[in-house]
Design a protein around this motif. Structure first.
Motif, PDB file in Angstrom:
ATOM      1  N   VAL A 141      28.215  68.394  60.630  1.00 47.92           N
ATOM      2  CA  VAL A 141      29.656  68.616  60.732  1.00 47.92           C
ATOM      3  C   VAL A 141      30.316  67.870  59.583  1.00 47.92           C
ATOM      4  CG1 VAL A 141      31.676  68.414  62.200  1.00 47.92           C
ATOM      5  CG2 VAL A 141      29.445  68.785  63.236  1.00 47.92           C
ATOM      6  N   ARG A 142      31.069  68.606  58.763  1.00 46.14           N
ATOM      7  CA  ARG A 142      31.703  68.005  57.577  1.00 46.14           C
ATOM      8  C   ARG A 142      33.219  68.052  57.706  1.00 46.14           C
ATOM      9  NH1 ARG A 142      28.187  67.402  53.239  1.00 46.14           N
ATOM     10  NH2 ARG A 142      26.174  68.408  53.544  1.00 46.14           N
ATOM     11  N   SER A 143      33.812  66.936  57.250  1.00 45.56           N
ATOM     12  CA  SER A 143      35.273  66.891  57.104  1.00 45.56           C
ATOM     13  C   SER A 143      35.538  66.216  55.772  1.00 45.56           C
ATOM     14  CB  SER A 143      35.926  66.137  58.257  1.00 45.56           C
ATOM     15  OG  SER A 143      35.697  64.763  58.161  1.00 45.56           O
ATOM     16  N   GLY A 144      35.842  67.014  54.770  1.00 42.32           N
ATOM     17  CA  GLY A 144      36.049  66.486  53.425  1.00 42.32           C
ATOM     18  C   GLY A 144      34.745  65.945  52.870  1.00 42.32           C
ATOM     19  N   ALA A 145      34.749  64.662  52.485  1.00 44.69           N
ATOM     20  CA  ALA A 145      33.563  64.042  51.908  1.00 44.69           C
ATOM     21  C   ALA A 145      32.645  63.453  52.964  1.00 44.69           C
ATOM     22  CB  ALA A 145      33.989  62.942  50.936  1.00 44.69           C
ATOM     23  N   SER A 202      49.413  61.782  69.298  1.00 40.89           N
ATOM     24  CA  SER A 202      49.173  62.945  68.430  1.00 40.89           C
ATOM     25  C   SER A 202      48.674  62.470  67.074  1.00 40.89           C
ATOM     26  CB  SER A 202      50.456  63.765  68.280  1.00 40.89           C
ATOM     27  OG  SER A 202      51.473  62.967  67.722  1.00 40.89           O
ATOM     28  N   LYS A 203      47.448  62.851  66.788  1.00 40.33           N
ATOM     29  CA  LYS A 203      46.832  62.478  65.512  1.00 40.33           C
ATOM     30  C   LYS A 203      46.398  63.746  64.808  1.00 40.33           C
ATOM     31  CE  LYS A 203      44.944  58.055  66.961  1.00 40.33           C
ATOM     32  NZ  LYS A 203      43.738  57.291  67.135  1.00 40.33           N
ATOM     33  N   ARG A 204      46.661  63.806  63.556  1.00 41.92           N
ATOM     34  CA  ARG A 204      46.173  64.911  62.741  1.00 41.92           C
ATOM     35  C   ARG A 204      45.028  64.391  61.894  1.00 41.92           C
ATOM     36  NH1 ARG A 204      51.580  66.328  59.909  1.00 41.92           N
ATOM     37  NH2 ARG A 204      50.314  65.340  58.339  1.00 41.92           N
ATOM     38  N   PRO A 205      44.053  65.235  61.554  1.00 44.86           N
ATOM     39  CA  PRO A 205      42.992  64.779  60.665  1.00 44.86           C
ATOM     40  C   PRO A 205      43.550  64.457  59.285  1.00 44.86           C
ATOM     41  CG  PRO A 205      42.729  67.100  61.168  1.00 44.86           C
ATOM     42  CD  PRO A 205      43.873  66.597  61.988  1.00 44.86           C
ATOM     43  N   ARG A 206      42.997  63.450  58.686  1.00 43.65           N
ATOM     44  CA  ARG A 206      43.475  63.041  57.363  1.00 43.65           C
ATOM     45  C   ARG A 206      43.177  64.112  56.321  1.00 43.65           C
ATOM     46  NH1 ARG A 206      41.862  56.682  56.844  1.00 43.65           N
ATOM     47  NH2 ARG A 206      43.261  55.975  58.460  1.00 43.65           N
ATOM     48  N   LYS A 207      44.108  64.274  55.418  1.00 46.02           N
ATOM     49  CA  LYS A 207      43.917  65.236  54.344  1.00 46.02           C
ATOM     50  C   LYS A 207      43.011  64.601  53.292  1.00 46.02           C
ATOM     51  CE  LYS A 207      46.485  67.865  50.938  1.00 46.02           C
ATOM     52  NZ  LYS A 207      47.781  68.050  50.311  1.00 46.02           N
ATOM     53  N   ALA A 208      42.036  65.333  52.823  1.00 44.27           N
ATOM     54  CA  ALA A 208      41.117  64.823  51.817  1.00 44.27           C
ATOM     55  C   ALA A 208      41.862  64.631  50.498  1.00 44.27           C
ATOM     56  CB  ALA A 208      39.954  65.790  51.626  1.00 44.27           C
ATOM     57  N   HIS A 209      41.664  63.480  49.865  1.00 46.87           N
ATOM     58  CA  HIS A 209      42.297  63.221  48.575  1.00 46.87           C
ATOM     59  C   HIS A 209      41.621  64.064  47.508  1.00 46.87           C
ATOM     60  CE1 HIS A 209      44.690  59.921  50.058  1.00 46.87           C
ATOM     61  NE2 HIS A 209      43.629  59.468  50.705  1.00 46.87           N
ATOM     62  N   CYS A 210      42.407  64.614  46.614  1.00 43.19           N
ATOM     63  CA  CYS A 210      41.828  65.469  45.582  1.00 43.19           C
ATOM     64  C   CYS A 210      42.393  65.091  44.218  1.00 43.19           C
ATOM     65  CB  CYS A 210      42.075  66.939  45.891  1.00 43.19           C
ATOM     66  SG  CYS A 210      43.798  67.356  46.085  1.00 43.19           S
ATOM     67  N   CYS A 211      41.708  65.547  43.203  1.00 41.32           N
ATOM     68  CA  CYS A 211      42.063  65.250  41.824  1.00 41.32           C
ATOM     69  C   CYS A 211      43.361  65.967  41.447  1.00 41.32           C
ATOM     70  CB  CYS A 211      40.918  65.705  40.913  1.00 41.32           C
ATOM     71  SG  CYS A 211      41.264  65.528  39.156  1.00 41.32           S
ATOM     72  N   GLY A 212      44.208  65.288  40.671  1.00 35.32           N
ATOM     73  CA  GLY A 212      45.462  65.882  40.229  1.00 35.32           C
ATOM     74  C   GLY A 212      45.279  66.918  39.133  1.00 35.32           C
ATOM     75  N   ASN A 213      44.160  66.837  38.391  1.00 37.86           N
ATOM     76  CA  ASN A 213      43.910  67.800  37.308  1.00 37.86           C
ATOM     77  C   ASN A 213      43.270  69.077  37.801  1.00 37.86           C
ATOM     78  OD1 ASN A 213      44.948  66.081  35.386  1.00 37.86           O
ATOM     79  ND2 ASN A 213      42.979  65.203  34.841  1.00 37.86           N
ATOM     80  N   CYS A 214      42.113  68.936  38.471  1.00 37.48           N
ATOM     81  CA  CYS A 214      41.339  70.122  38.835  1.00 37.48           C
ATOM     82  C   CYS A 214      41.467  70.500  40.308  1.00 37.48           C
ATOM     83  CB  CYS A 214      39.866  69.933  38.470  1.00 37.48           C
ATOM     84  SG  CYS A 214      39.061  68.610  39.397  1.00 37.48           S
ATOM     85  N   GLY A 215      41.927  69.570  41.165  1.00 37.06           N
ATOM     86  CA  GLY A 215      42.104  69.881  42.583  1.00 37.06           C
ATOM     87  C   GLY A 215      40.869  69.696  43.435  1.00 37.06           C
ATOM     88  N   HIS A 216      39.750  69.237  42.865  1.00 35.28           N
ATOM     89  CA  HIS A 216      38.525  69.014  43.632  1.00 35.28           C
ATOM     90  C   HIS A 216      38.542  67.637  44.280  1.00 35.28           C
ATOM     91  CE1 HIS A 216      37.182  72.295  40.945  1.00 35.28           C
ATOM     92  NE2 HIS A 216      36.503  72.658  42.027  1.00 35.28           N
ATOM     93  N   THR A 217      37.767  67.484  45.379  1.00 36.25           N
ATOM     94  CA  THR A 217      37.665  66.191  46.056  1.00 36.25           C
ATOM     95  C   THR A 217      36.530  65.378  45.456  1.00 36.25           C
ATOM     96  OG1 THR A 217      36.201  67.123  47.723  1.00 36.25           O
ATOM     97  CG2 THR A 217      38.560  67.086  48.237  1.00 36.25           C
ATOM     98  N   GLY A 218      36.531  64.071  45.706  1.00 30.04           N
ATOM     99  CA  GLY A 218      35.436  63.210  45.253  1.00 30.04           C
ATOM    100  C   GLY A 218      35.755  62.399  44.018  1.00 30.04           C
ATOM    101  N   HIS A 219      36.842  62.674  43.340  1.00 37.76           N
ATOM    102  CA  HIS A 219      37.236  61.887  42.172  1.00 37.76           C
ATOM    103  C   HIS A 219      38.749  61.976  42.009  1.00 37.76           C
ATOM    104  CE1 HIS A 219      36.716  65.980  40.565  1.00 37.76           C
ATOM    105  NE2 HIS A 219      37.659  65.641  39.675  1.00 37.76           N
ATOM    106  N   ASN A 220      39.274  61.227  41.031  1.00 41.88           N
ATOM    107  CA  ASN A 220      40.718  61.246  40.792  1.00 41.88           C
ATOM    108  C   ASN A 220      40.999  61.714  39.360  1.00 41.88           C
ATOM    109  OD1 ASN A 220      40.178  58.995  39.216  1.00 41.88           O
ATOM    110  ND2 ASN A 220      40.876  57.551  40.753  1.00 41.88           N
TER     111      ASN A 220
END
Length: 168
Positions: free
Chosen positions: A36-40, A144-162
């Motif tokens: 089960v994956r949620s973001g990273a 009421s809790k919402r799942p955290r939004k995965a942080h993504c890169c401002g340039n390319c929009g991918h997760t795992g880096h900035n």
């Protein structure tokens, strides 16, 4: 008429977890194990052993959001994965037997009857008292809790880096 299997508070807790579980990605590794994956983050759920790598399933004896997502993928009822302690039938059976009254045919010894139990000495705390009480695990979970939004890169929009470490 709907038959209530679980206690009301547990059913509300599971319903809140179902909403959060709908945002997770599930992949079957074998008939009983799921990734089960949620973001990273990735958790491994074993439905037959009722275990999850987040350990909430083991501690609470209730399916965590990862186990609920895996159960929905496997078409298994989330209620079947709950411990029997949380079922209304188990609760009713606890109160089914009557409590026996005092047996008058077997008198108590006089030294036991005459003994008075004193209340324990209470010492006030030396620090300032707390103004708010500590919330229990069910109260915390019911907020009421919402799942955290995965942080993504401002340039390319991918997760795992900035933006600074982006290779694109």
């Amino acid at each position: 008429m709907m038959i209530i299997v679980l206690t009301t508070q547990v059913e509300e807790l599971l319903q809140a977890r179902v909403v959060r579980a709908s945002f997770l990605d599930v992949q079957e590794t074998d008939p009983n194990q799921y990734e089960v994956r949620s973001g990273a983050y990735m958790n491994v759920v074993n439905l037959s052993q009722k275990k999850c790598s987040c350990c909430m399933f083991d501690v609470d004896k209730l399916p965590c959001i990862h186990a609920i997502a895996a159960a929905q993928t496997a078409n298994v009822s989330r209620i079947s994965k709950c411990h029997p302690y949380f079922r209304t039938e188990y609760l009713r059976l606890g109160y089914a037997k009557s409590v026996m009254s005092k047996d008058e045919t077997c008198p108590l010894p006089n030294n036991v009857v005459e003994k008075r139990v004193k209340t324990p000495p209470v010492r006030t705390q030396s620090r300032r008292p707390k103004l708010t009480r500590a919330e229990g695990p069910f109260e915390i979970a019911m907020q009421s809790k919402r799942p955290r939004k995965a942080h993504c890169c401002g340039n390319c929009g991918h997760t795992g880096h900035n933006r600074q470490t982006c290779n694109d």
